[in-house]
Write a protein that holds these residues in place. Structure first.
Motif, PDB file in Angstrom:
ATOM      1  N   ARG A 153      53.701  32.250  73.729  1.00  0.00           N
ATOM      2  CA  ARG A 153      53.585  33.451  74.541  1.00  0.00           C
ATOM      3  C   ARG A 153      53.118  33.054  75.940  1.00  0.00           C
ATOM      4  N   ASP A 155      52.911  34.604  79.981  1.00  0.00           N
ATOM      5  CA  ASP A 155      53.013  35.777  80.848  1.00  0.00           C
ATOM      6  C   ASP A 155      53.942  35.455  82.008  1.00  0.00           C
ATOM      7  N   SER A 156      55.166  35.975  81.947  1.00  0.00           N
ATOM      8  CA  SER A 156      56.147  35.728  82.995  1.00  0.00           C
ATOM      9  C   SER A 156      56.604  37.058  83.571  1.00  0.00           C
ATOM     10  N   GLY A 157      57.423  36.996  84.591  1.00  0.00           N
ATOM     11  CA  GLY A 157      57.914  38.200  85.247  1.00  0.00           C
ATOM     12  C   GLY A 157      58.664  37.810  86.501  1.00  0.00           C
ATOM     13  N   ARG A 160      57.721  34.735  88.635  1.00  0.00           N
ATOM     14  CA  ARG A 160      56.731  34.000  87.845  1.00  0.00           C
ATOM     15  C   ARG A 160      57.492  33.139  86.834  1.00  0.00           C
ATOM     16  N   THR A 170      46.990  25.613  78.308  1.00  0.00           N
ATOM     17  CA  THR A 170      47.527  26.847  78.858  1.00  0.00           C
ATOM     18  C   THR A 170      48.769  26.510  79.677  1.00  0.00           C
ATOM     19  N   ASP A 175      53.720  31.110  90.331  1.00  0.00           N
ATOM     20  CA  ASP A 175      53.734  32.509  90.739  1.00  0.00           C
ATOM     21  C   ASP A 175      53.916  32.570  92.252  1.00  0.00           C
TER      22      ASP A 175
END
Length: 457
Positions: A153, A155-157, A160, A170, A175
């Protein structure tokens, strides 16, 4: 006969010890789950109070607690360690939260991380500030950078891209909204190209215009031509492309200014100072400019080349200084980077907030990338072994730094991702003349073929 029996009895334990040693070297994840984790948990539980006391992380108990201890047990009142939370095992280590005693701060625990690592028999200990008065200890059981496995998992977007794995297990996420511009250095076979592949393949699936400047005749960026909105493979082409990007940036500033010329009574949320405050229907697509082997733009042979170099460097500096608000971001890559490249080199570096240094051939390049962040980061970059491609030291001008390693991604897979995402390339009319030619893909045995994106003459 007795000696034979003794050897037979010892054979079983010796085989177990040998197998454990082999598993620890060849399969560290399996060794940690079966042997390392139980041993480390046992060490932590058995020696927690004494280890905290030896590290100077204990404080005198409160007056009421001291009175209660004397009244109930009649024993000596000892210093109190931070209150420990539940131990949570993971596939790579374990985590535990500590509630700090009054007067303590996270820096006190972080300063003792190396002592805690040796006391509990783990590969590394990292400290994270969770909230005021609470820190989390992240214990890593083995060297996770030896064989990279990205977290499930991440955190992308938009803008990012998870690129690599940090040494604290991690994900390192590039970003562009937080760190708009970055300098990436690395010698030949250091893993710089792998880092670039992950960035391009990650951005390819997003509505982002990708622009490339590759003065090595395009050998690095040409495989991704189907997804690039513009590509310059020679200094002359770069000298034509960069002014177009600057003009595009100025046009976007005019668009922002037009939006700011608002009448009284307009809601505050409609007032903006960058493209991200514009309505989605009016917002231009973000542009990411990849400059591979930036030193080629600085090299000159004649006075005419020197004038061209000064113009290109000036355009790059302007894009780095003003591009963020216009949605234009820079990824500047090279084998080395130093002040001796020429006028404007240090000024350009000052605008590149993110820094990534793979193995470099000289200490000066590492200092140029990380020297203004932390001296220990320079030492870490200079000590990267050649047999560990993809390993790098990443930092930013806030002063933080860490080691990362990029997982393997073949050039064929990255190029295939770009071909499949070619239809997602935004339409930026100013860049149309620089769109690279994409040859048709040969028809496969199954009779299917990938239709190339139309090419603007």
């Amino acid at each position: 006969m007795t000696d034979l029996v003794t050897l037979a009895e010892l054979g079983g334990p010796l085989a177990v010890i040998g197998g454990a040693a082999y598993a620890r070297h060849a399969h560290p994840a399996a060794y940690w789950s079966t042997v390392g984790l139980p041993l480390s948990v046992a060490r932590l539980l058995a020696s927690y109070s004494s280890t905290m006391d030896a590290c100077g992380l204990t404080v005198e108990p409160s007056r009421w607690r001291a009175l209660a201890v004397r009244a109930t047990t009649r024993r000596e009142v000892r210093p109190v360690p931070p209150r420990r939370g539940m131990i949570r095992p993971t596939s790579t280590g374990l985590r535990v939260r500590l509630r700090l005693a009054p007067g303590q701060e996270p820096a006190d625990v972080a300063a003792s991380a190396e002592r805690l690592r040796h006391a509990w028999g783990v590969h590394a200990v990292y400290v994270r500030d969770v909230k005021p008065g609470v820190v989390e200890l992240r214990l890593v059981g083995y060297d996770v950078l030896r064989k990279v496995r990205m977290p499930r998992r991440v955190d992308s977007g938009l803008l990012r891209v998870p690129v690599a794995l940090r040494e604290d297990v991690t994900a390192f996420v590039r970003d562009y909204r937080a760190v708009p511009h970055e300098l990436v250095l690395g010698a030949t076979l250091s893993g710089k190209s792998m880092y670039l592949r992950h960035l391009i393949s990650g951005l390819a699936a997003q509505p982002v215009a990708l622009v490339g400047v590759d003065c090595k005749r395009g050998v690095e960026l040409a495989p991704f031509a189907s997804r690039l909105s513009a590509l310059a493979t020679e200094p002359d082409e770069a000298a034509e492309l960069l002014p177009v990007l600057v003009k595009e940036m100025e046009d976007r500033y005019d668009l922002i200014k037009a939006r700011q010329g608002i009448a009284p009574g307009t809601p505050d949320e409609e007032i903006t100072s960058d493209v991200w405050g514009l309505p989605e229907s009016e917002r231009p697509a973000p542009i990411v400019l990849f400059v591979d082997e930036v030193a080629e733009l600085f090299l000159v042979a004649t006075r005419k080349d020197e004038e061209r170099r000064d113009e290109m460097v000036t355009h790059l500096i302007r894009l780095a200084q003003l591009g963020r608000a216009a949605g234009i971001y820079l990824e500047v890559c090279g084998q080395r980077f130093g002040a001796e490249l020429g006028k404007g080199a240090t000024m350009l570096r000052a605008q590149l907030t993110g820094r990534v240094s793979h193995r470099v051939n000289d200490e000066a390049s590492a200092k140029m990338a990380l020297g203004d962040i932390a001296p220990e980061a320079v030492d870490a970059a200079c000590s990267i072994a050649p047999e560990l491609p993809g390993l790098a030291v990443v930092g930013d001008t806030s002063g933080g730094w860490s080691r990362i390693r990029t997982p393997y991604l073949s050039l064929a897979d990255a190029a295939a991702t770009c071909r499949e995402s070619a239809h997602l390339a935004p339409d930026v009319p100013a860049l149309a003349p620089f769109r690279p030619y994409v040859p048709p893909v040969p028809v496969e045995a199954s009779g299917t073929a990938t239709v190339p994106r139309p090419v603007t003459e």
